[in-house]
Design an enzyme around this catalytic site. Structure first.
Site, PDB file in Angstrom:
ATOM      1  N   HIS A 165       0.844  -1.214   0.000  1.00 34.99           N
ATOM      2  CA  HIS A 165       0.000   0.000   0.000  1.00 34.99           C
ATOM      3  C   HIS A 165       0.876   1.261   0.000  1.00 34.99           C
ATOM      4  O   HIS A 165       0.537   2.262  -0.627  1.00 34.99           O
ATOM      5  CB  HIS A 165      -0.954   0.009   1.199  1.00 34.99           C
ATOM      6  CG  HIS A 165      -1.803  -1.227   1.283  1.00 34.99           C
ATOM      7  ND1 HIS A 165      -2.406  -1.643   2.439  1.00 34.99           N
ATOM      8  CD2 HIS A 165      -2.136  -2.146   0.333  1.00 34.99           C
ATOM      9  CE1 HIS A 165      -3.084  -2.761   2.195  1.00 34.99           C
ATOM     10  NE2 HIS A 165      -2.925  -3.090   0.927  1.00 34.99           N
TER      11      HIS A 165
ATOM     12  N   ASP B  36      -3.675  -2.885  -4.827  1.00 36.09           N
ATOM     13  CA  ASP B  36      -2.641  -3.914  -4.641  1.00 36.09           C
ATOM     14  C   ASP B  36      -1.845  -4.151  -5.934  1.00 36.09           C
ATOM     15  O   ASP B  36      -0.623  -4.295  -5.885  1.00 36.09           O
ATOM     16  CB  ASP B  36      -3.289  -5.244  -4.205  1.00 36.09           C
ATOM     17  CG  ASP B  36      -3.648  -5.274  -2.727  1.00 36.09           C
ATOM     18  OD1 ASP B  36      -3.103  -4.464  -1.948  1.00 36.09           O
ATOM     19  OD2 ASP B  36      -4.478  -6.129  -2.345  1.00 36.09           O
TER      20      ASP B  36
ATOM     21  N   HIS C 239      -9.736  -1.850  -4.055  1.00 36.36           N
ATOM     22  CA  HIS C 239      -8.549  -2.206  -3.278  1.00 36.36           C
ATOM     23  C   HIS C 239      -7.660  -3.198  -4.034  1.00 36.36           C
ATOM     24  O   HIS C 239      -6.430  -3.120  -3.950  1.00 36.36           O
ATOM     25  CB  HIS C 239      -8.891  -2.758  -1.889  1.00 36.36           C
ATOM     26  CG  HIS C 239      -7.642  -2.982  -1.098  1.00 36.36           C
ATOM     27  ND1 HIS C 239      -6.970  -1.953  -0.460  1.00 36.36           N
ATOM     28  CD2 HIS C 239      -6.885  -4.084  -0.925  1.00 36.36           C
ATOM     29  CE1 HIS C 239      -5.866  -2.422   0.075  1.00 36.36           C
ATOM     30  NE2 HIS C 239      -5.784  -3.716  -0.190  1.00 36.36           N
TER      31      HIS C 239
ATOM     32  N   HIS D 275      -1.326 -11.163  -4.594  1.00 35.94           N
ATOM     33  CA  HIS D 275       0.084 -10.761  -4.601  1.00 35.94           C
ATOM     34  C   HIS D 275       0.994 -11.762  -5.313  1.00 35.94           C
ATOM     35  O   HIS D 275       1.943 -11.377  -5.979  1.00 35.94           O
ATOM     36  CB  HIS D 275       0.571 -10.529  -3.183  1.00 35.94           C
ATOM     37  CG  HIS D 275      -0.122  -9.370  -2.521  1.00 35.94           C
ATOM     38  ND1 HIS D 275      -0.085  -8.096  -3.037  1.00 35.94           N
ATOM     39  CD2 HIS D 275      -0.894  -9.297  -1.422  1.00 35.94           C
ATOM     40  CE1 HIS D 275      -0.790  -7.291  -2.274  1.00 35.94           C
ATOM     41  NE2 HIS D 275      -1.302  -7.995  -1.286  1.00 35.94           N
TER      42      HIS D 275
END
Ligand SMILES: [Zn+2]
Length: 288
Positions: A88, A247, A243, A269
């Site tokens: 972030h 990411d 969001h 991720h």
């Protein structure tokens, strides 16, 4: 031969030192960071100021050492020197147009603040942005690259801009399916993406805690989801997919500034960083 990099404006750093502190999402401990100005061509570098050896860890795909519910970077020769949950902050630095910064971290994880990129972003803008003398290199993705894991995938293809099209699809009554797009040329990062918070499922908390994860998670730094809805109010009706884009931006920033169109389906991720590594390999190959 086609240009690999285009010179776009000048490199930037922060005007002065920035300090931030708070709870770390996974360890649940107090954490503090200091963001300092850095010279042109430094990139974003981190170090642990609680360790004796202040080994610099470059925020690059090859520095990533762990991807369990966050992006963790580490030092090649010092396995104690790792720093978690950088994504972030990386997105905030990207959004503010920071190319060079040195970030001192008080322990193994970044403070999560409110679970979005906005508090970091705001602090950076408050401190001010300093233009440097060197031109900024923006890498142009030359060909489509993709990675996949079962039904999740992420692809980048040549595009004269930076665009992310994300499809979220959770087998969950509250999250379900949604699609959102962010185009850096047209859309405002601060308004559309930076404020979207991380989210977690009430039914998963116990399991995460057993794994030593999300120990600092609370309604102050994450959206909590149960079978009926969200426990705390949402900032956007589609905050989850926004969001996920945050990411992607944070993980893609491991290659500095790039141009390409990213299409992501249910990616996390692990896939983001796999793609970032592929981009990096191609960048190095094409340069030689
Ligand atoms: Zn996140």
């Amino acid at each position: 031969m086609k240009e690999l990099f285009i010179k776009k404006g000048r490199q930037q750093t922060v005007n002065k030192e920035i300090k931030l502190k708070g709870i770390a999402l996974h360890t649940g401990k107090e954490a503090a960071i200091t963001i300092r100005p850095a010279a042109s061509q430094t990139g974003i570098v981190f170090y642990r100021n609680d360790l004796e050896s202040k080994d610099l860890i470059e925020a690059r795909p090859e520095s990533v050492v762990n991807l369990e519910r966050n992006t963790t970077i580490g030092h090649k020769e010092n396995d104690k020197a790792s720093i978690s949950t950088i994504e972030h902050l990386m997105a905030a630095l990207w959004g503010a147009g920071i190319d060079n910064a040195e970030i001192a971290v008080s322990g193994p994880e970044i403070p999560v603040i409110d679970g979005s990129a906005y508090p970091y972003y705001q602090k950076i803008l408050e401190a001010g942005i300093k233009e440097q003398t060197e031109k900024r290199n923006v890498y142009l993705v030359q060909k489509a690259l993709s990675v996949r894991d079962n039904s999740a995938s992420i692809t980048i293809s040549p595009y004269t801009g930076f665009k992310i099209s994300y499809t979220l699809d959770y087998d969950h009554p509250v999250v379900g399916k949604s699609f959102f797009e962010f185009d850096a040329l047209k859309d405002d990062f601060a308004a559309k993406i930076a404020q979207a918070r991380t989210f977690g499922f009430a039914e998963e908390i116990e399991k995460l805690h057993e794994q030593g994860l999300a120990l600092g998670g609370s309604l102050d730094n994450a959206v909590l989801i149960n079978r009926e809805g969200t426990v705390n109010p949402l900032r956007f009706e589609n905050e989850f997919v926004r969001h996920k884009i945050l990411d992607v931006i944070g993980d893609m920033a491991l290659n500095g500034r790039i141009m390409g169109h990213i299409k992501a389906f249910k990616s996390g991720h692990r896939l983001h960083v796999e793609l970032a590594k592929k981009i990096r390999e191609n960048m190095i190959e094409e340069e030689n």
